[in-house]
Structures are given as C-alpha cells and as structure tokens.
Design a protein around this motif. Structure first.
Motif, PDB file in Angstrom:
ATOM      1  N   GLY A   1       0.816  -1.206   0.000  1.00 37.60           N
ATOM      2  CA  GLY A   1       0.000   0.000   0.000  1.00 37.60           C
ATOM      3  C   GLY A   1       0.850   1.257   0.000  1.00 37.60           C
ATOM      4  O   GLY A   1       0.522   2.251  -0.654  1.00 37.60           O
ATOM      5  N   ARG A   2       1.959   1.233   0.734  1.00 40.73           N
ATOM      6  CA  ARG A   2       2.850   2.403   0.776  1.00 40.73           C
ATOM      7  C   ARG A   2       3.404   2.699  -0.611  1.00 40.73           C
ATOM      8  O   ARG A   2       3.495   3.864  -1.021  1.00 40.73           O
ATOM      9  CB  ARG A   2       3.991   2.146   1.753  1.00 40.73           C
ATOM     10  N   ALA A   3       3.762   1.657  -1.360  1.00 41.43           N
ATOM     11  CA  ALA A   3       4.302   1.858  -2.703  1.00 41.43           C
ATOM     12  C   ALA A   3       3.259   2.487  -3.625  1.00 41.43           C
ATOM     13  O   ALA A   3       3.579   3.345  -4.450  1.00 41.43           O
ATOM     14  CB  ALA A   3       4.788   0.532  -3.281  1.00 41.43           C
ATOM     15  N   LEU A   4       2.009   2.058  -3.481  1.00 37.63           N
ATOM     16  CA  LEU A   4       0.938   2.637  -4.292  1.00 37.63           C
ATOM     17  C   LEU A   4       0.826   4.142  -4.026  1.00 37.63           C
ATOM     18  O   LEU A   4       0.684   4.943  -4.960  1.00 37.63           O
ATOM     19  CB  LEU A   4      -0.380   1.936  -3.971  1.00 37.63           C
ATOM     20  N   GLN A   5       0.929   4.528  -2.774  1.00 35.22           N
ATOM     21  CA  GLN A   5       0.869   5.946  -2.416  1.00 35.22           C
ATOM     22  C   GLN A   5       2.068   6.708  -2.970  1.00 35.22           C
ATOM     23  O   GLN A   5       1.930   7.824  -3.492  1.00 35.22           O
ATOM     24  CB  GLN A   5       0.812   6.096  -0.895  1.00 35.22           C
ATOM     25  N   GLU A   6       3.254   6.133  -2.867  1.00 31.26           N
ATOM     26  CA  GLU A   6       4.462   6.822  -3.324  1.00 31.26           C
ATOM     27  C   GLU A   6       4.524   6.901  -4.847  1.00 31.26           C
ATOM     28  O   GLU A   6       5.070   7.860  -5.397  1.00 31.26           O
ATOM     29  CB  GLU A   6       5.705   6.139  -2.752  1.00 31.26           C
ATOM     30  N   ASN A   7       3.977   5.904  -5.530  1.00 28.39           N
ATOM     31  CA  ASN A   7       3.891   5.988  -6.986  1.00 28.39           C
ATOM     32  C   ASN A   7       2.898   7.061  -7.402  1.00 28.39           C
ATOM     33  O   ASN A   7       3.103   7.775  -8.388  1.00 28.39           O
ATOM     34  CB  ASN A   7       3.486   4.636  -7.572  1.00 28.39           C
ATOM     35  N   HIS A   8       1.805   7.165  -6.658  1.00 25.37           N
ATOM     36  CA  HIS A   8       0.818   8.209  -6.933  1.00 25.37           C
ATOM     37  C   HIS A   8       1.449   9.589  -6.807  1.00 25.37           C
ATOM     38  O   HIS A   8       1.278  10.454  -7.675  1.00 25.37           O
ATOM     39  CB  HIS A   8      -0.362   8.071  -5.971  1.00 25.37           C
ATOM     40  N   GLN A   9       2.205   9.819  -5.728  1.00 28.18           N
ATOM     41  CA  GLN A   9       2.813  11.126  -5.518  1.00 28.18           C
ATOM     42  C   GLN A   9       3.867  11.421  -6.578  1.00 28.18           C
ATOM     43  O   GLN A   9       4.007  12.570  -7.029  1.00 28.18           O
ATOM     44  CB  GLN A   9       3.415  11.227  -4.116  1.00 28.18           C
ATOM     45  N   ALA A  10       4.622  10.392  -7.004  1.00 27.56           N
ATOM     46  CA  ALA A  10       5.637  10.596  -8.031  1.00 27.56           C
ATOM     47  C   ALA A  10       4.994  10.971  -9.363  1.00 27.56           C
ATOM     48  O   ALA A  10       5.447  11.895 -10.053  1.00 27.56           O
ATOM     49  CB  ALA A  10       6.491   9.342  -8.192  1.00 27.56           C
ATOM     50  N   LEU A  11       3.934  10.264  -9.737  1.00 28.06           N
ATOM     51  CA  LEU A  11       3.239  10.570 -10.985  1.00 28.06           C
ATOM     52  C   LEU A  11       2.599  11.953 -10.924  1.00 28.06           C
ATOM     53  O   LEU A  11       2.590  12.689 -11.911  1.00 28.06           O
ATOM     54  CB  LEU A  11       2.189   9.499 -11.272  1.00 28.06           C
ATOM     55  N   ARG A  12       2.065  12.300  -9.762  1.00 25.01           N
ATOM     56  CA  ARG A  12       1.476  13.635  -9.603  1.00 25.01           C
ATOM     57  C   ARG A  12       2.538  14.707  -9.769  1.00 25.01           C
ATOM     58  O   ARG A  12       2.310  15.739 -10.405  1.00 25.01           O
ATOM     59  CB  ARG A  12       0.830  13.744  -8.224  1.00 25.01           C
ATOM     60  N   GLU A  13       3.718  14.467  -9.208  1.00 33.47           N
ATOM     61  CA  GLU A  13       4.793  15.443  -9.306  1.00 33.47           C
ATOM     62  C   GLU A  13       5.306  15.563 -10.739  1.00 33.47           C
ATOM     63  O   GLU A  13       5.584  16.661 -11.223  1.00 33.47           O
ATOM     64  CB  GLU A  13       5.938  15.033  -8.375  1.00 33.47           C
TER      65      GLU A  13
END
Length: 256
Positions: free
Chosen positions: A229-241
C-alpha cells in the motif's frame, strides 16, 4: 473559514482523472464494457489495467519513479551554516479529533522535523511557509504550533497565505528581503525539491536544497516486487509530481 482555492481544486480534479486509481480502473472498466463486442480488445484492456495496477503497487516502481525526481543529495551542516535562513514548506494538514485540533500530515511532519534538526545545529532563523489550499487553518500555523509544542522552537517568520509551491516562493521572498536575507536553505521532500527549487531561485535567492523523505525501503530483492500500500501511495505522488512538472513546463513554454 476560508474555502478551497479554485486553482488547487482544478489541479485535484485533473489529478483524479490522470492518476491512480482512475488510470488503471478505466481500461478495466472499458474492457468489461467491450467484452461481448470486441473480446480481444476487451481482454487486452482488462489485463493491461490489472498489470498497471500491479506495477503501481510495487516498491521497485516507486524507487524508480521517485529516483527521477530525487536529483538533489542531502545537504551538509557546513553548507547550511553558510546560508542565512532556513525555509520549510508545508505539505498538508489533517483534523485530529483526539486533540480537537489540526495536526500535520506526514509530509509536513517530516519536513518540520528536519527543519528543526537543522535549526538546532545551525542557529539560523526559520521561516514556515504554507497557506490553506483546502480551506480552514493555514498549514504554516499548524507547523508553528507543532514546532513550539514538540520541539520548543519558534519560527522567525510565518508565511500563511500561499496555496501553491509557486506562491510559497513569491510570498516568502517578501519576508526574507525585508530582513536582508538572500541565501536560504530550502527544506521539502526529496521528490518535491525538483519543482520547488527553481521557483525560489527565480525570486533572486541563492538556494541550498536540503531534501528530506527520500524514497527508501528496508530489505531488497524479491521484497521490492511484492505489492504494498505504501508503494501505491508513493507511486501516486511521483506521478502527480511528474504531471505537475509537465504542467509548469507547458505553461512556461506558452508564456515564452
């Protein structure tokens, strides 16, 4: 109580369409709708969506995507001491019913902790920057409360009107110039620094990047290929950035 900033709302809506989970749910739903009429295309879309969902939940993907953003190394204390002030950018707040008050979101808490650590070792004055993009209490005010209660420190300046990273820079530089400050240490997440740093440099400041919150995981090898789940969140933030970087690049190009 202030309402939601319109520009922030539009960014949130755009991100909801272009980022997870919509980005992998859309092909799955499209595949289900086309299952009878175009079975081959339907299977390709459905399995493609499932594969994308799996990839976006992997630590190895998070490390790779954020690695493109985390271009600046940690600052040294010697470098920090050569600047004149430390600027910490906010990264969100949330209501905490147990305290009957707002508290810092994880990104804000990490930035403030590192900022306090640098202040104690450098003796430099501190500026906290962050408004209320989603309404309510300004994030800089919440950071100031936490700084006092958790670290027994006080900021020299409080910039609590900004709702975007660009405004963080524009509004903070006014306070800094009044105090004769031209060299700063900038504290924000490692993945956010690539976008934040140029905004402050464009204001005529000499900026030392002091990133925190690097994307790292315990363990290695096969563990990085197990969905988290943490990776899903961090991938989301990276794509958003990355999407945000593209937005500002296009905006700059159109503005000449």
């Amino acid at each position: 109580m202030a309402g939601v900033d319109l520009q922030v709302l539009l960014h949130q809506l755009l991100g909801a369409v272009l980022l997870p989970p919509f980005v992998y749910l859309l092909p799955i739903v499209a595949g289900l709708l086309l299952w009878r009429r175009r079975p081959r295309l339907a299977r390709a879309l459905s399995w493609g969506g499932v594969l994308l969902a799996w990839l976006l939940a992997l630590p190895v993907t998070a490390i790779t995507l954020n690695g493109w953003l985390e271009r600046y190394p940690p600052a040294t204390l010697q470098q920090v001491r050569q600047t004149q002030a430390i600027v910490v950018l906010s990264g969100g707040k949330k209501p905490a019913p147990e305290y009957a008050a707002n508290v810092l979101a994880a990104d804000s808490a990490a930035r403030l902790r590192y900022g306090a650590w640098l202040v104690r070792r450098s003796g430099l004055p501190l500026l906290l920057s962050g408004g209320a993009p989603l309404g309510g209490e300004a994030e800089a005010q919440v950071m100031a409360h936490s700084l006092r209660d958790d670290y027994a420190l006080s900021p020299r300046w409080l910039e609590d009107k900004s709702n975007t990273t660009l405004q963080n820079a524009q509004f903070s530089v006014k306070l800094l110039r009044e105090a004769g400050i031209s060299r700063i240490t900038l504290v924000t997440q490692a993945w956010h620094m690539r976008r934040a740093l140029p905004f402050f440099q464009q204001q005529g400041l000499q900026v030392l990047p002091a990133p925190t919150g690097f994307t790292r995981y315990d363990g290695a090898g096969v563990l990085n290929w197990i969905p988290q789940g943490r990776a899903l969140q961090e991938n989301h933030q990276a794509l958003r950035e990355l999407l945000g970087a593209l937005y500002y690049a296009v905006r700059s190009l159109l503005a000449g």
